[in-house]
Design a protein around this motif. Structure first.
Motif, PDB file in Angstrom:
ATOM      1  N   ALA A 159       0.819  -1.209   0.000  1.00  0.00           N
ATOM      2  CA  ALA A 159       0.000   0.000   0.000  1.00  0.00           C
ATOM      3  C   ALA A 159       0.856   1.265   0.000  1.00  0.00           C
ATOM      4  O   ALA A 159       0.317   2.367  -0.063  1.00  0.00           O
ATOM      5  CB  ALA A 159      -0.928   0.004   1.202  1.00  0.00           C
ATOM      6  N   GLY A 160       2.183   1.119   0.090  1.00  0.00           N
ATOM      7  CA  GLY A 160       3.055   2.269  -0.016  1.00  0.00           C
ATOM      8  C   GLY A 160       3.858   2.604   1.226  1.00  0.00           C
ATOM      9  O   GLY A 160       4.661   3.535   1.189  1.00  0.00           O
ATOM     10  N   LEU A 161       3.680   1.896   2.308  1.00  0.00           N
ATOM     11  CA  LEU A 161       4.456   2.162   3.513  1.00  0.00           C
ATOM     12  C   LEU A 161       5.853   1.557   3.378  1.00  0.00           C
ATOM     13  O   LEU A 161       6.050   0.592   2.642  1.00  0.00           O
ATOM     14  CB  LEU A 161       3.777   1.568   4.745  1.00  0.00           C
ATOM     15  N   SER A 162       6.777   2.118   4.107  1.00  0.00           N
ATOM     16  CA  SER A 162       8.126   1.549   4.130  1.00  0.00           C
ATOM     17  C   SER A 162       8.105   0.280   4.976  1.00  0.00           C
ATOM     18  O   SER A 162       7.178   0.044   5.748  1.00  0.00           O
ATOM     19  CB  SER A 162       9.114   2.552   4.716  1.00  0.00           C
ATOM     20  N   VAL A 163       9.154  -0.505   4.852  1.00  0.00           N
ATOM     21  CA  VAL A 163       9.223  -1.725   5.647  1.00  0.00           C
ATOM     22  C   VAL A 163       9.295  -1.386   7.134  1.00  0.00           C
ATOM     23  O   VAL A 163       8.739  -2.091   7.975  1.00  0.00           O
ATOM     24  CB  VAL A 163      10.402  -2.625   5.201  1.00  0.00           C
ATOM     25  N   THR A 164       9.931  -0.269   7.462  1.00  0.00           N
ATOM     26  CA  THR A 164      10.027   0.148   8.860  1.00  0.00           C
ATOM     27  C   THR A 164       8.664   0.503   9.422  1.00  0.00           C
ATOM     28  O   THR A 164       8.293   0.057  10.512  1.00  0.00           O
ATOM     29  CB  THR A 164      10.974   1.356   8.984  1.00  0.00           C
ATOM     30  N   ALA A 165       7.895   1.293   8.694  1.00  0.00           N
ATOM     31  CA  ALA A 165       6.556   1.687   9.164  1.00  0.00           C
ATOM     32  C   ALA A 165       5.633   0.485   9.257  1.00  0.00           C
ATOM     33  O   ALA A 165       4.879   0.335  10.228  1.00  0.00           O
ATOM     34  CB  ALA A 165       5.966   2.744   8.239  1.00  0.00           C
ATOM     35  N   ALA A 166       5.688  -0.397   8.261  1.00  0.00           N
ATOM     36  CA  ALA A 166       4.847  -1.595   8.279  1.00  0.00           C
ATOM     37  C   ALA A 166       5.203  -2.484   9.468  1.00  0.00           C
ATOM     38  O   ALA A 166       4.320  -3.025  10.139  1.00  0.00           O
ATOM     39  CB  ALA A 166       5.012  -2.366   6.972  1.00  0.00           C
ATOM     40  N   TYR A 167       6.497  -2.613   9.749  1.00  0.00           N
ATOM     41  CA  TYR A 167       6.940  -3.434  10.872  1.00  0.00           C
ATOM     42  C   TYR A 167       6.506  -2.835  12.201  1.00  0.00           C
ATOM     43  O   TYR A 167       6.098  -3.551  13.113  1.00  0.00           O
ATOM     44  CB  TYR A 167       8.460  -3.587  10.811  1.00  0.00           C
ATOM     45  N   LYS A 168       6.569  -1.513  12.319  1.00  0.00           N
ATOM     46  CA  LYS A 168       6.166  -0.865  13.570  1.00  0.00           C
ATOM     47  C   LYS A 168       4.662  -1.006  13.809  1.00  0.00           C
ATOM     48  O   LYS A 168       4.232  -1.236  14.943  1.00  0.00           O
ATOM     49  CB  LYS A 168       6.580   0.610  13.561  1.00  0.00           C
ATOM     50  N   ILE A 169       3.861  -0.888  12.778  1.00  0.00           N
ATOM     51  CA  ILE A 169       2.414  -1.106  12.930  1.00  0.00           C
ATOM     52  C   ILE A 169       2.152  -2.555  13.326  1.00  0.00           C
ATOM     53  O   ILE A 169       1.321  -2.841  14.195  1.00  0.00           O
ATOM     54  CB  ILE A 169       1.666  -0.733  11.632  1.00  0.00           C
ATOM     55  N   PHE A 170       2.876  -3.469  12.723  1.00  0.00           N
ATOM     56  CA  PHE A 170       2.763  -4.890  13.053  1.00  0.00           C
ATOM     57  C   PHE A 170       3.127  -5.139  14.510  1.00  0.00           C
ATOM     58  O   PHE A 170       2.432  -5.874  15.229  1.00  0.00           O
ATOM     59  CB  PHE A 170       3.666  -5.681  12.105  1.00  0.00           C
ATOM     60  N   LEU A 171       4.198  -4.499  14.992  1.00  0.00           N
ATOM     61  CA  LEU A 171       4.592  -4.652  16.399  1.00  0.00           C
ATOM     62  C   LEU A 171       3.521  -4.114  17.339  1.00  0.00           C
ATOM     63  O   LEU A 171       3.239  -4.721  18.379  1.00  0.00           O
ATOM     64  CB  LEU A 171       5.905  -3.927  16.670  1.00  0.00           C
ATOM     65  N   LEU A 172       2.929  -2.978  16.991  1.00  0.00           N
ATOM     66  CA  LEU A 172       1.868  -2.419  17.827  1.00  0.00           C
ATOM     67  C   LEU A 172       0.707  -3.403  17.943  1.00  0.00           C
ATOM     68  O   LEU A 172       0.194  -3.646  19.038  1.00  0.00           O
ATOM     69  CB  LEU A 172       1.384  -1.084  17.264  1.00  0.00           C
ATOM     70  N   LEU A 173       0.318  -3.992  16.835  1.00  0.00           N
ATOM     71  CA  LEU A 173      -0.769  -4.975  16.863  1.00  0.00           C
ATOM     72  C   LEU A 173      -0.383  -6.223  17.657  1.00  0.00           C
ATOM     73  O   LEU A 173      -1.219  -6.809  18.351  1.00  0.00           O
ATOM     74  CB  LEU A 173      -1.190  -5.343  15.442  1.00  0.00           C
ATOM     75  N   ILE A 174       0.891  -6.613  17.581  1.00  0.00           N
ATOM     76  CA  ILE A 174       1.362  -7.756  18.368  1.00  0.00           C
ATOM     77  C   ILE A 174       1.264  -7.451  19.856  1.00  0.00           C
ATOM     78  O   ILE A 174       0.809  -8.283  20.651  1.00  0.00           O
ATOM     79  CB  ILE A 174       2.803  -8.141  17.986  1.00  0.00           C
ATOM     80  N   PHE A 175       1.681  -6.259  20.266  1.00  0.00           N
ATOM     81  CA  PHE A 175       1.618  -5.890  21.683  1.00  0.00           C
ATOM     82  C   PHE A 175       0.175  -5.847  22.184  1.00  0.00           C
ATOM     83  O   PHE A 175      -0.115  -6.278  23.295  1.00  0.00           O
ATOM     84  CB  PHE A 175       2.298  -4.545  21.926  1.00  0.00           C
ATOM     85  N   ILE A 176      -0.732  -5.325  21.364  1.00  0.00           N
ATOM     86  CA  ILE A 176      -2.149  -5.284  21.753  1.00  0.00           C
ATOM     87  C   ILE A 176      -2.696  -6.699  21.909  1.00  0.00           C
ATOM     88  O   ILE A 176      -3.354  -7.024  22.907  1.00  0.00           O
ATOM     89  CB  ILE A 176      -2.970  -4.472  20.729  1.00  0.00           C
ATOM     90  N   ALA A 177      -2.411  -7.557  20.935  1.00  0.00           N
ATOM     91  CA  ALA A 177      -2.898  -8.940  20.990  1.00  0.00           C
ATOM     92  C   ALA A 177      -2.263  -9.701  22.158  1.00  0.00           C
ATOM     93  O   ALA A 177      -2.927 -10.507  22.813  1.00  0.00           O
ATOM     94  CB  ALA A 177      -2.596  -9.650  19.673  1.00  0.00           C
ATOM     95  N   LEU A 178      -0.989  -9.426  22.425  1.00  0.00           N
ATOM     96  CA  LEU A 178      -0.306 -10.094  23.528  1.00  0.00           C
ATOM     97  C   LEU A 178      -0.942  -9.738  24.860  1.00  0.00           C
ATOM     98  O   LEU A 178      -1.243 -10.624  25.670  1.00  0.00           O
ATOM     99  CB  LEU A 178       1.171  -9.716  23.543  1.00  0.00           C
ATOM    100  N   PHE A 179      -1.161  -8.445  25.104  1.00  0.00           N
ATOM    101  CA  PHE A 179      -1.760  -8.043  26.374  1.00  0.00           C
ATOM    102  C   PHE A 179      -3.173  -8.623  26.497  1.00  0.00           C
ATOM    103  O   PHE A 179      -3.528  -9.190  27.530  1.00  0.00           O
ATOM    104  CB  PHE A 179      -1.813  -6.521  26.511  1.00  0.00           C
ATOM    105  N   GLY A 180      -3.978  -8.494  25.450  1.00  0.00           N
ATOM    106  CA  GLY A 180      -5.363  -8.968  25.501  1.00  0.00           C
ATOM    107  C   GLY A 180      -5.473 -10.467  25.696  1.00  0.00           C
ATOM    108  O   GLY A 180      -6.261 -10.944  26.529  1.00  0.00           O
ATOM    109  N   SER A 181      -4.680 -11.225  24.960  1.00  0.00           N
ATOM    110  CA  SER A 181      -4.771 -12.679  25.082  1.00  0.00           C
ATOM    111  C   SER A 181      -4.221 -13.163  26.418  1.00  0.00           C
ATOM    112  O   SER A 181      -4.779 -14.075  27.021  1.00  0.00           O
ATOM    113  CB  SER A 181      -4.049 -13.361  23.919  1.00  0.00           C
ATOM    114  N   THR A 182      -3.138 -12.555  26.890  1.00  0.00           N
ATOM    115  CA  THR A 182      -2.586 -12.953  28.184  1.00  0.00           C
ATOM    116  C   THR A 182      -3.568 -12.640  29.303  1.00  0.00           C
ATOM    117  O   THR A 182      -3.785 -13.463  30.206  1.00  0.00           O
ATOM    118  CB  THR A 182      -1.247 -12.243  28.447  1.00  0.00           C
ATOM    119  N   TYR A 183      -4.177 -11.460  29.248  1.00  0.00           N
ATOM    120  CA  TYR A 183      -5.163 -11.111  30.267  1.00  0.00           C
ATOM    121  C   TYR A 183      -6.337 -12.093  30.239  1.00  0.00           C
ATOM    122  O   TYR A 183      -6.776 -12.569  31.289  1.00  0.00           O
ATOM    123  CB  TYR A 183      -5.679  -9.679  30.058  1.00  0.00           C
TER     124      TYR A 183
END
Length: 163
Positions: free
Chosen positions: A109-133
């Motif tokens: 969609a036009g994002l750099s690999v860095t921006a795409a990776y950072k968005i991916f990490l944010l979603l991982i952290f959200i899913a990690l907290f939610g699933s662990t809780y």
């Protein structure tokens, strides 16, 4: 007009509508703790560049190669043609690519690999907290223990080093 089970009107006895004020307050507090925890975990990724743990370059190359293969019409991508000096590498046989399709689509969609990776990490952290809780809440039947465990895992150094 009476409904089946003796309920009248649009009131329900189960679900969100029946939550007491204290339950809603507890849910809001847990949400705020989760948001602060995820923000604290994501904070080190905000400066320019990426903190790469053990295999960071390899996984960034996987994301780039996956995006490149998808743009060339290859789906599902099992052999990444742009890896291994363009000889191709069957990384899809060893590491599942399912979750990496999201950052690959973001790159397409036009994002750099860095921006795409950072968005991916944010979603991982959200899913990690939610699933662990969720798991710890069901396991211990205590919100306090579940929140403490989710915070501890989300902010653990080992997670930062291996992400």
């Amino acid at each position: 007009m009476e409904r089946r089970g003796g309920q009248s009107g649009s009131r329900r006895r189960n679900g969100w509508h029946s939550a007491t004020g204290e339950q809603r307050r507890e849910g809001l507090i847990i949400f705020l703790i989760g948001a602060v925890t995820v923000a604290a975990a994501f904070l080190p990724t905000l400066p320019k560049g990426i903190f790469l743990g053990y295999d960071g370059w390899f996984h960034l190359a996987r994301i780039e190669s996956l995006a490149s293969a998808l743009q060339n019409g290859i789906f599902p991508v099992k052999i990444h043609p742009s890896l291994n000096f363009t000889y191709g590498y069957g990384v899809g046989f060893f590491y599942p690519d399912f979750f990496l399709y999201l950052p690959a689509f973001l790159m397409m969609a036009g994002l750099s690999v860095t921006a795409a990776y950072k968005i991916f990490l944010l979603l991982i952290f959200i899913a990690l907290f939610g699933s662990t809780y969720t798991v710890l809440r069901r396991l211990t039947q205590r919100a306090e223990a579940a929140v403490c465990g989710a915070v501890a895992l989300t902010l653990s150094f080992n997670l930062f080093w291996n992400v």
